[in-house]
Design a protein around this motif. Structure first.
Motif, PDB file in Angstrom:
ATOM      1  N   PHE A 161       0.786  -1.112  -0.047  1.00 55.40           N
ATOM      2  CA  PHE A 161       0.044  -0.062   0.184  1.00 55.40           C
ATOM      3  C   PHE A 161       0.974   1.258  -0.077  1.00 55.40           C
ATOM      4  CE2 PHE A 161      -2.505   2.986   2.607  1.00 55.40           C
ATOM      5  CZ  PHE A 161      -3.266   3.683   1.730  1.00 55.40           C
ATOM      6  N   GLU A 162       0.934   2.129  -1.063  1.00 51.87           N
ATOM      7  CA  GLU A 162       1.753   3.168  -1.301  1.00 51.87           C
ATOM      8  C   GLU A 162       0.828   4.401  -1.313  1.00 51.87           C
ATOM      9  OE1 GLU A 162       5.490   4.295  -4.428  1.00 51.87           O
ATOM     10  OE2 GLU A 162       4.115   2.435  -4.757  1.00 51.87           O
ATOM     11  N   ASN A 163       1.512   5.268  -0.614  1.00 50.75           N
ATOM     12  CA  ASN A 163       1.126   6.840  -0.647  1.00 50.75           C
ATOM     13  C   ASN A 163       1.937   7.573  -1.554  1.00 50.75           C
ATOM     14  OD1 ASN A 163       0.255   9.414  -0.316  1.00 50.75           O
ATOM     15  ND2 ASN A 163       0.336   9.367   2.074  1.00 50.75           N
ATOM     16  N   GLN A 164       1.348   8.043  -2.872  1.00 55.09           N
ATOM     17  CA  GLN A 164       2.009   8.892  -3.831  1.00 55.09           C
ATOM     18  C   GLN A 164       1.706  10.338  -3.921  1.00 55.09           C
ATOM     19  OE1 GLN A 164       0.750   6.505  -7.223  1.00 55.09           O
ATOM     20  NE2 GLN A 164       2.674   5.237  -7.282  1.00 55.09           N
ATOM     21  N   SER A 165       0.986  10.698  -2.613  1.00 54.72           N
ATOM     22  CA  SER A 165       0.534  12.257  -2.698  1.00 54.72           C
ATOM     23  C   SER A 165       1.122  12.914  -1.610  1.00 54.72           C
ATOM     24  CB  SER A 165      -1.156  12.105  -2.549  1.00 54.72           C
ATOM     25  OG  SER A 165      -1.591  11.429  -1.322  1.00 54.72           O
ATOM     26  N   ASP A 166       0.742  14.202  -1.131  1.00 54.88           N
ATOM     27  CA  ASP A 166       1.173  14.884  -0.149  1.00 54.88           C
ATOM     28  C   ASP A 166       0.296  14.780   1.254  1.00 54.88           C
ATOM     29  OD1 ASP A 166       3.510  15.722  -1.721  1.00 54.88           O
ATOM     30  OD2 ASP A 166       2.362  17.435  -2.421  1.00 54.88           O
ATOM     31  N   SER A 167      -0.775  13.956   0.990  1.00 57.41           N
ATOM     32  CA  SER A 167      -1.692  14.043   2.178  1.00 57.41           C
ATOM     33  C   SER A 167      -1.603  12.743   2.427  1.00 57.41           C
ATOM     34  CB  SER A 167      -3.176  14.434   1.666  1.00 57.41           C
ATOM     35  OG  SER A 167      -3.652  13.499   0.478  1.00 57.41           O
ATOM     36  N   VAL A 168      -2.505  12.152   3.547  1.00 62.88           N
ATOM     37  CA  VAL A 168      -2.747  11.105   4.161  1.00 62.88           C
ATOM     38  C   VAL A 168      -3.660  10.142   3.112  1.00 62.88           C
ATOM     39  CG1 VAL A 168      -3.731   9.538   6.060  1.00 62.88           C
ATOM     40  CG2 VAL A 168      -2.468  11.744   6.323  1.00 62.88           C
ATOM     41  N   ALA A 169      -3.065   8.902   2.746  1.00 64.16           N
ATOM     42  CA  ALA A 169      -3.705   7.895   2.056  1.00 64.16           C
ATOM     43  C   ALA A 169      -4.318   6.858   2.764  1.00 64.16           C
ATOM     44  CB  ALA A 169      -2.788   7.200   0.953  1.00 64.16           C
ATOM     45  N   TYR A 170      -5.451   6.241   2.269  1.00 67.32           N
ATOM     46  CA  TYR A 170      -6.338   5.123   3.198  1.00 67.32           C
ATOM     47  C   TYR A 170      -6.334   3.904   2.616  1.00 67.32           C
ATOM     48  CZ  TYR A 170     -10.282   6.515   0.678  1.00 67.32           C
ATOM     49  OH  TYR A 170     -11.197   6.771  -0.380  1.00 67.32           O
ATOM     50  N   LEU A 171      -6.407   2.772   2.990  1.00 68.23           N
ATOM     51  CA  LEU A 171      -6.832   1.440   2.519  1.00 68.23           C
ATOM     52  C   LEU A 171      -7.847   1.099   3.455  1.00 68.23           C
ATOM     53  CD1 LEU A 171      -6.257  -0.934   0.627  1.00 68.23           C
ATOM     54  CD2 LEU A 171      -4.573  -1.708   2.441  1.00 68.23           C
ATOM     55  N   SER A 172      -8.947   1.075   2.990  1.00 69.88           N
ATOM     56  CA  SER A 172     -10.147   0.895   3.784  1.00 69.88           C
ATOM     57  C   SER A 172     -11.187  -0.682   3.545  1.00 69.88           C
ATOM     58  CB  SER A 172     -11.215   1.506   3.870  1.00 69.88           C
ATOM     59  OG  SER A 172     -10.686   2.887   4.347  1.00 69.88           O
ATOM     60  N   SER A 173     -11.465  -1.333   4.480  1.00 66.84           N
ATOM     61  CA  SER A 173     -12.213  -2.675   4.357  1.00 66.84           C
ATOM     62  C   SER A 173     -13.616  -2.383   3.777  1.00 66.84           C
ATOM     63  CB  SER A 173     -12.241  -3.463   5.397  1.00 66.84           C
ATOM     64  OG  SER A 173     -13.192  -2.952   6.547  1.00 66.84           O
ATOM     65  N   SER A 174     -14.351  -3.305   3.236  1.00 68.17           N
ATOM     66  CA  SER A 174     -15.857  -3.151   2.959  1.00 68.17           C
ATOM     67  C   SER A 174     -16.430  -2.956   4.424  1.00 68.17           C
ATOM     68  CB  SER A 174     -16.216  -4.648   2.378  1.00 68.17           C
ATOM     69  OG  SER A 174     -15.606  -4.805   1.338  1.00 68.17           O
ATOM     70  N   LEU A 247     -12.717  -0.610   8.625  1.00 68.32           N
ATOM     71  CA  LEU A 247     -11.421  -0.668   9.290  1.00 68.32           C
ATOM     72  C   LEU A 247     -10.305  -0.233   8.249  1.00 68.32           C
ATOM     73  CD1 LEU A 247      -9.471  -2.007  11.533  1.00 68.32           C
ATOM     74  CD2 LEU A 247      -9.011  -3.696  10.126  1.00 68.32           C
ATOM     75  N   SER A 248      -9.589   0.892   8.498  1.00 64.49           N
ATOM     76  CA  SER A 248      -8.674   1.574   7.541  1.00 64.49           C
ATOM     77  C   SER A 248      -7.287   1.661   8.247  1.00 64.49           C
ATOM     78  CB  SER A 248      -9.256   3.005   7.642  1.00 64.49           C
ATOM     79  OG  SER A 248     -10.642   3.033   7.135  1.00 64.49           O
ATOM     80  N   PHE A 249      -6.444   1.351   7.120  1.00 70.81           N
ATOM     81  CA  PHE A 249      -4.996   1.852   7.389  1.00 70.81           C
ATOM     82  C   PHE A 249      -4.683   3.238   6.749  1.00 70.81           C
ATOM     83  CE2 PHE A 249      -4.989  -2.930   7.423  1.00 70.81           C
ATOM     84  CZ  PHE A 249      -4.186  -3.227   8.144  1.00 70.81           C
ATOM     85  N   GLU A 250      -4.417   3.867   7.652  1.00 67.99           N
ATOM     86  CA  GLU A 250      -3.928   5.272   7.005  1.00 67.99           C
ATOM     87  C   GLU A 250      -2.300   5.650   7.223  1.00 67.99           C
ATOM     88  OE1 GLU A 250      -5.883   8.307   9.474  1.00 67.99           O
ATOM     89  OE2 GLU A 250      -7.860   7.468   8.924  1.00 67.99           O
ATOM     90  N   LEU A 251      -1.954   6.182   6.255  1.00 68.64           N
ATOM     91  CA  LEU A 251      -0.435   6.214   5.735  1.00 68.64           C
ATOM     92  C   LEU A 251      -0.011   7.471   5.260  1.00 68.64           C
ATOM     93  CD1 LEU A 251       2.326   4.655   5.244  1.00 68.64           C
ATOM     94  CD2 LEU A 251       1.427   4.414   3.007  1.00 68.64           C
ATOM     95  N   LYS A 252       0.964   8.185   6.103  1.00 64.97           N
ATOM     96  CA  LYS A 252       1.327   9.665   5.935  1.00 64.97           C
ATOM     97  C   LYS A 252       2.410   9.382   4.651  1.00 64.97           C
ATOM     98  CE  LYS A 252       1.445  11.354  10.489  1.00 64.97           C
ATOM     99  NZ  LYS A 252       2.444  11.893  11.626  1.00 64.97           N
ATOM    100  N   SER A 253       2.411  10.547   4.106  1.00 67.63           N
ATOM    101  CA  SER A 253       3.326  10.776   2.801  1.00 67.63           C
ATOM    102  C   SER A 253       4.623  10.825   3.320  1.00 67.63           C
ATOM    103  CB  SER A 253       3.045  11.967   2.077  1.00 67.63           C
ATOM    104  OG  SER A 253       3.130  13.179   2.864  1.00 67.63           O
TER     105      SER A 253
END
Length: 641
Positions: A161-174, A247-253
């Motif tokens: 799971f990769e963050n390619q932006s300047d903000s926080v990215a998320y990976l969320s379940s159903s 359920l979410s994984f949040e990732l900083k840039s």
């Protein structure tokens, strides 16, 4: 030394002379050899050139095949047979290892160490995408190979799971239902590997839903394993349940580059046996499918054509990928004919089946059923009867469910063999090659014949008369020859169309000039010879001098060059085909080679066989022309050896 007077007074005695042959009658002896005509003498000289004789035989066979094969072949080169594309050349039975209709699939390694090959389908025990009945000599790797591409036959690995932006990215379940009493838990396994492009990022894990945000793990770079008590977290917040939780994984840039985390597993459990989740179109799935313990399987989940997301799909505003997925590669031999014409389930009408019984190919008793089937002949395409359909009122057989060879459904009486294989349209390459040769040969012969006749007349007049006539004719040839041939051909095609007549016209417009130049040279060489001057002195006309005395001595070189014009024409047609100016509506060598060049790496036989036949044709024409040159050379007439 005796003087002349002594010789005059010399007296010969009777015994000074004796008969050399007094016992037989001396007379002229009849010639033992038979007289030969000029044609017979030329043929004799031609036969002494062994290479030319062999070339003539090969050339005759090729021309015969070009005439016969397209006429008597059952394969229409103008039709497309999509079910029979890219069949390998087959002359022997499969498994012999040579020319047997099989194709060998092996692994190859790229410069970066990655593998090119066929992935093994461990579930169906077959190379992925191949017919199991056609696979021979299968060898599967003992150890898995790790790849960074999501393959449907792979397993395990890690979600990148990769963050390619300047903000926080998320990976969320159903979306799922969670409450405080049924012991909902989630286990997360991360992986610490910084070998990928980018940097391991700082992340947190939260539970969202109904306006609530429950922090399960604060911002961290701890990439170990965790288990979170979701029901306990709700109880601490005094929340009974959340119907639309995620359920979410949040990732900083990253600070200077993209950041990423590696997730191996995310497994949900509960004591509620009736817990379930639904997809975006209302499809119900077991609660365990919310998470994943196989990263490859999860990453392959995707919305369908109607943009409906399946249950258990994890959405993201970053990039999702796979890392270190396990696949097994395999090597094997594939029988392309068994794959196309081999066994398959089929339904036969009673009328077709009764015809086979009447021919003695098989036996069948309707009252007994499938067990009574007996295959009596190799011509019978049916191998096994699985079921029958009977008319209840009449008791007559309607149809049979069988296992049969597929070649019968394609209109063949038995499994075919294509000795040169088939092309991208499923056309028999053997038939197509000789159909193309027929067109190319016809074009070459017609062009060579016209250029020979016209060039002979032009060159004879120019070379015989010379002077002003020769000068004017040569300047005309210089002007016409100064125009590039490809320009003439292109203009003809653009204005008339790329058909047979256009090619013939364009090739003849300038093709005769070579024959004319050679004829002119030969006339300048021979018109001053003594026998020509003697014939002129005796009153021979110009036509007699040209066609009786000069031209026959020039024919050897001229005929040889005219014969070589045929392969030159074929090469010209092939060149134009590679420029997308080939013949339309007709098969030809150039069109065939041009259309098959894109398959030179995957199916090289599509180029090899036509090229070998074409090379054989060219070499044979050259050797045959050399033999004709010697045979038609008047200076060698009557020569031995």
């Amino acid at each position: 030394m005796k003087n002349s007077s002594e010789f005059q007074n010399y007296t010969f005695k009777e015994n000074s002379f004796k008969f050399v042959r007094n016992d037989a009658k001396i007379s002229d002896v009849k010639l033992e050899t038979k007289p030969r005509t000029a044609a017979q003498d030329a043929f004799r000289r031609f036969c002494k050139n062994k290479s030319s004789v062999v070339a003539a035989i090969i050339l005759g066979l090729l021309i015969l095949l070009a005439l016969i094969v397209p006429l008597f072949s059952s394969y229409d080169v103008g039709s497309v047979h999509l079910g029979e594309v890219f069949l390998e050349p087959k002359l022997f039975n499969a498994g012999t290892g040579f020319w047997d209709g099989t194709k060998k699939y092996t692994k190859s390694y790229n410069k970066d160490g990655t593998i090119n090959g066929i992935v093994y389908d461990a579930v169906n025990k077959v190379p992925s995408g191949f017919n199991p009945d056609a696979v021979l000599n299968l060898v599967v790797d003992e150890k898995p190979t790790l790849i960074n591409i999501a393959n449907r036959y792979g397993k395990g690995g890690y979600i990148v799971f990769e963050n390619q932006s300047d903000s926080v990215a998320y990976l969320s379940s159903s979306v799922f239902l969670v409450n405080a009493v049924d012991n909902y838990k989630v286990s997360v396994v991360l992986h610490n590997d910084n070998s990928l492009a980018g940097e391991l990022g700082e992340y947190r894990i939260v539970l969202n839903g109904a306006g609530e945000e429950i922090l399960l793990k604060d911002w961290s770079k701890d990439y170990s394993s965790f288990t979170f008590d979701l029901s306990g977290a709700l109880a601490e917040k005094e929340i009974d349940s959340v119907e639309a939780a995620r359920l979410s994984f949040e990732l900083k840039s990253g600070e200077s580059t993209n950041s990423y985390i590696l997730v191996k597993e995310c497994v949900f459990t509960t004591d509620n046996e009736d817990a379930f989740i639904t997809s975006s179109d209302g499809e119900v799935a077991d609660f365990s499918e919310l998470g994943f313990n196989d990263a490859t399987k999860m990453i392959l989940k995707a919305p369908n054509a109607q943009s409906v997301f399946p249950a258990g799909y994890w959405s993201s505003n970053g990039r999702r990928g796979i890392y270190a997925s396990e696949v097994y590669f395999c090597e094997f031999v594939y029988d392309t004919y068994a794959a196309v014409y081999g066994k398959a389930d089929a339904v036969y009408a009673a009328s077709d089946f009764n015809d086979m019984v009447a021919k003695g190919w098989c036996e069948y008793d309707t009252s007994v059923g499938p067990a009574s089937f007996k295959r009596l002949s190799e011509d019978c395409p049916i191998l096994e009867v699985k079921g029958q359909k009977i008319n209840v009122s009449t008791g007559r057989l309607l149809e049979l469910e069988v296992v049969a060879y597929k070649y019968s459904a394609l209109g063949y009486k038995r499994m075919p063999r294509f000795i040169f294989g088939t092309d991208a349209s499923g056309i028999d390459l053997f038939t197509r090659i000789f159909a193309g040769m027929r067109t190319s040969l016809l074009l070459g012969v017609c062009t060579a014949a016209f250029c020979l006749m016209f060039g002979l007349v032009w060159g004879s007049v120019s070379g015989y008369f010379g002077g002003t006539v020769d000068l004017a004719m040569e300047r005309f040839c210089d002007i016409l020859g100064g125009v590039p041939w490809i320009v003439i051909m292109t203009l003809c095609i653009l204005h008339i169309g790329n058909n047979f007549a256009t090619f013939f016209l364009a090739l003849c417009l300038t093709g005769w000039m070579g024959t004319a130049a050679r004829t002119r040279t030969q006339f300048y060489r021979f018109k001053g010879r003594e026998y020509v001057l003697a014939s002129r002195t005796l009153g021979s006309s110009d036509l007699r001098l040209i066609f009786k005395h000069i031209l026959p001595n020039s024919l050897g070189t001229i005929v040889t060059s005219s014969v070589l014009m045929i392969p030159s024409t074929i090469f010209s047609e092939a060149t134009l085909a590679y420029l997308n100016l080939g013949l339309q509506g007709k098969e030809a060598f150039g069109v065939l080679l041009s259309s098959n060049q894109q398959y030179i790496q995957t199916n090289p036989y599509l180029i090899v066989f036509p090229s070998v036949i074409m090379a054989l044709l060219m070499i044979s024409f050259n050797l045959f022309g050399n033999g004709l040159r010697d045979a038609l050379n008047p200076s060698l007439r009557g020569a031995e050896g």
